[in-house]
Design an enzyme around this catalytic site. Structure first.
Site, PDB file in Angstrom:
ATOM      1  N   LYS A  93       0.382  -1.113  -0.157  1.00 23.37           N
ATOM      2  CA  LYS A  93      -0.130   0.174  -0.142  1.00 23.37           C
ATOM      3  C   LYS A  93       0.847   1.519  -0.335  1.00 23.37           C
ATOM      4  CE  LYS A  93      -4.122  -1.496   1.174  1.00 23.37           C
ATOM      5  NZ  LYS A  93      -5.475  -1.880   1.039  1.00 23.37           N
ATOM      6  N   LYS A 137      -3.954  -9.161  -6.625  1.00 25.62           N
ATOM      7  CA  LYS A 137      -5.174 -10.011  -6.260  1.00 25.62           C
ATOM      8  C   LYS A 137      -6.531  -9.203  -6.931  1.00 25.62           C
ATOM      9  CE  LYS A 137      -6.298  -8.199  -1.472  1.00 25.62           C
ATOM     10  NZ  LYS A 137      -6.565  -7.619  -0.530  1.00 25.62           N
ATOM     11  N   LYS A 165     -11.303  -4.161  -3.789  1.00 28.73           N
ATOM     12  CA  LYS A 165     -11.866  -3.554  -3.927  1.00 28.73           C
ATOM     13  C   LYS A 165     -11.901  -1.704  -4.700  1.00 28.73           C
ATOM     14  CE  LYS A 165     -14.229  -4.160   0.203  1.00 28.73           C
ATOM     15  NZ  LYS A 165     -13.337  -3.948   1.345  1.00 28.73           N
TER      16      LYS A 165
HETATM   17  P1  ATP Z   1      -9.046  -3.288  -0.476  1.00 21.77           P
HETATM   18  O1  ATP Z   1      -9.086  -2.905  -2.223  1.00 21.77           O
HETATM   19  O2  ATP Z   1      -9.175  -1.087   0.132  1.00 21.77           O
HETATM   20  O3  ATP Z   1      -7.804  -3.184   0.621  1.00 21.77           O
HETATM   21  P2  ATP Z   1      -9.944  -5.400  -0.130  1.00 21.77           P
HETATM   22  O4  ATP Z   1     -11.066  -6.092  -1.125  1.00 21.77           O
HETATM   23  O5  ATP Z   1      -8.412  -5.781  -0.504  1.00 21.77           O
HETATM   24  O6  ATP Z   1      -9.921  -3.500   0.272  1.00 21.77           O
HETATM   25  P3  ATP Z   1     -10.275  -5.505   2.598  1.00 21.77           P
HETATM   26  O7  ATP Z   1     -11.587  -5.031   3.025  1.00 21.77           O
HETATM   27  O8  ATP Z   1      -9.227  -5.577   3.189  1.00 21.77           O
HETATM   28  O9  ATP Z   1     -11.209  -5.829   1.260  1.00 21.77           O
HETATM   29  O10 ATP Z   1     -10.512  -7.767   3.467  1.00 21.77           O
HETATM   30  C1  ATP Z   1     -12.131  -7.589   3.648  1.00 21.77           C
HETATM   31  C2  ATP Z   1     -12.025  -9.433   3.826  1.00 21.77           C
HETATM   32  O11 ATP Z   1     -11.616  -9.600   1.958  1.00 21.77           O
HETATM   33  C3  ATP Z   1     -10.375  -9.847   4.149  1.00 21.77           C
HETATM   34  O12 ATP Z   1     -10.666 -11.473   4.617  1.00 21.77           O
HETATM   35  C4  ATP Z   1      -9.746 -10.447   2.731  1.00 21.77           C
HETATM   36  O13 ATP Z   1      -8.621 -11.567   3.131  1.00 21.77           O
HETATM   37  C5  ATP Z   1     -10.905 -11.279   1.838  1.00 21.77           C
HETATM   38  N1  ATP Z   1     -10.057 -10.811   0.356  1.00 21.77           N
HETATM   39  C6  ATP Z   1      -9.774  -9.600  -0.012  1.00 21.77           C
HETATM   40  N2  ATP Z   1      -9.681 -10.041  -1.574  1.00 21.77           N
HETATM   41  C7  ATP Z   1     -10.219 -11.080  -1.787  1.00 21.77           C
HETATM   42  C8  ATP Z   1      -9.334 -11.774  -2.647  1.00 21.77           C
HETATM   43  N3  ATP Z   1      -9.244 -11.513  -3.490  1.00 21.77           N
HETATM   44  N4  ATP Z   1      -9.366 -12.960  -2.484  1.00 21.77           N
HETATM   45  C9  ATP Z   1      -9.953 -13.712  -1.431  1.00 21.77           C
HETATM   46  N5  ATP Z   1     -10.259 -12.896  -0.083  1.00 21.77           N
HETATM   47  C10 ATP Z   1     -10.177 -11.648  -0.309  1.00 21.77           C
END
Ligand code: ATP
Ligand code: LTN
Length: 340
Positions: free
Chosen positions: A124, A206, A209
């Site tokens: 990040k 990955k 969001k």
């Molecule tokens: P950001 O993009 O703002 O970092 P994020 O999409 O990574 O957000 P988080 O809110 O940080 O989402 O994560 C919420 C949950 O979803 C966590 O348990 C995280 O491990 C899971 N998660 C996020 N992205 C993935 C992915 N691509 N595959 C599987 N699990 C995921």
């Protein structure tokens, strides 16, 4: 007496589950398959406590009006996935002040060196090089506090959070080593299938969001047409053979999604699509995702219209979360030497 010779069984105390999600944008298929799906199924067997981690979200700069909207939408989305608010707690992190308070205390029991090793911090800070703030650095301490305040046994998350669970355990063990048993040492709960869903446009990264490439990411509230279009455009390779293997990141990712939803093994998928091209496979994966997400989207559309109901839900949960977490905070403060 009828019961005289019977042993009366006291109901076994259920284990506690804690997890949270940031309201940093529309929830993705990755969030759902990696975490939220387990949040839902674990409600049967455990006492579940879930949170919207809005304090974590401001480690990346947010627009205030958009943030308010994201919080309500994320709250409704999580319930729409199947969280039963009669059974589980689902509260908003910033409404429960114990989190920020314990976070200060435990940051004094966390080493600069161990925080420097966190890959999420490295990723990040590379992505937001103009805003490498101290909150981004101490993010894992706040996450540890979320979990430790509720004496959680299990934490359902995607694979990317493994390192954060590890540091949570280290902080708790260090504190317990100094002061006795204050915190339960939690275990991560990472699904076998779907723990790391990758971007459809760059399958080495990955699905996230906050991804700028909208085609890389399937959002839980995308319409069936949009979902099908995103899968049809998904990056694959030139082999044109549905087979799991090295150098086939795009197909591996589609197989992971398909397997997570249908429960089919990779061998079975390879067998079912033997002799068929990528076009057929992409359509099958897209359709499976559309059907999985359809009822969630329908529930969401109803929930988001009823803001008063949503507020009633989180106010109730916030209050209970404060009560539970205050017990751990007081205990921690006493051990350290504060006068309460
Ligand atoms: P950001 O993009 O703002 O970092 P994020 O999409 O990574 O957000 P988080 O809110 O940080 O989402 O994560 C919420 C949950 O979803 C966590 O348990 C995280 O491990 C899971 N998660 C996020 N992205 C993935 C992915 N691509 N595959 C599987 N699990 C995921
Ligand atoms: N950092 C997590 C979100 C999160 C979390 C938590 C997950 C904040 N607090 C406590 C599990 C337990 C993420 O998914 N990026």
């Amino acid at each position: 007496m009828e019961n005289e010779n019977k042993t009366i069984e006291t109901p076994k105390k259920k284990e506690i589950v804690f997890s949270a999600i940031q309201p940093s944008g529309t929830i993705t298929l990755g969030n759902y398959l990696g975490a939220l799906r387990n949040w839902v199924t674990m409600q049967e067997e455990y006492d579940c406590i879930y949170s919207l981690a809005d304090l974590h979200t401001i480690t990346v700069r947010q627009n205030p009006a958009q943030m308010r909207k994201n919080i309500i939408e994320a709250y409704a989305s999580v319930i729409a996935c199947g969280i039963d608010i009669e059974k589980s707690l689902f509260f908003i992190q910033s409404h429960v002040h114990t989190h920020a308070e314990l976070s200060w205390i435990l940051s004094c029991y966390t080493q600069f060196g161990e925080l420097s090793r966190m890959t999420q911090f490295k990723d990040k800070s590379a992505k937001h090089a103009d805003n490498i703030n101290a909150g981004l650095f101490t993010y894992p301490v706040l996450m540890a506090c979320d979990i430790l305040l509720y004496q959680a046994d299990k934490v359902p998350v995607g694979a990317d959070q493994k390192q954060h669970i590890e540091i949570t355990r280290n902080i708790a063990e260090r504190f317990n080593g100094l002061y006795g048993n204050v915190f339960k040492i939690p275990d991560g709960f990472i699904p076998k299938n779907g723990a790391r869903i990758m971007s459809l446009q760059d399958p080495t990264r990955k699905m996230s969001k906050s991804d700028e490439n909208v085609n890389g990411c399937v959002h839980m509230l995308d319409t069936p047409e949009v979902i099908m279009k995103k899968f049809k455009r998904a990056i694959t390779d030139s082999e044109a053979c549905v087979r799991y293997g090295e150098g086939k990141d795009g197909i591996n990712n589609l197989m992971a999604i398909y397997s997570a939803i249908t429960g089919l093994s990779y061998e079975q998928i390879e067998h079912d699509f033997d002799g068929k091209g990528y076009g057929d496979f992409k359509t099958a994966v897209g359709e499976a995702v559309v059907e999985e997400l359809r009822p969630i989207r329908e529930r969401y559309e109803k929930l988001i219209k009823d803001k008063a109901y949503l507020e009633e839900c989180y106010r109730k949960a916030d209050e209970i979360a404060l009560k539970i977490s205050s017990r751990t905070l007081s205990k921690t403060m006493k051990k350290v030497g504060f006068i309460l």
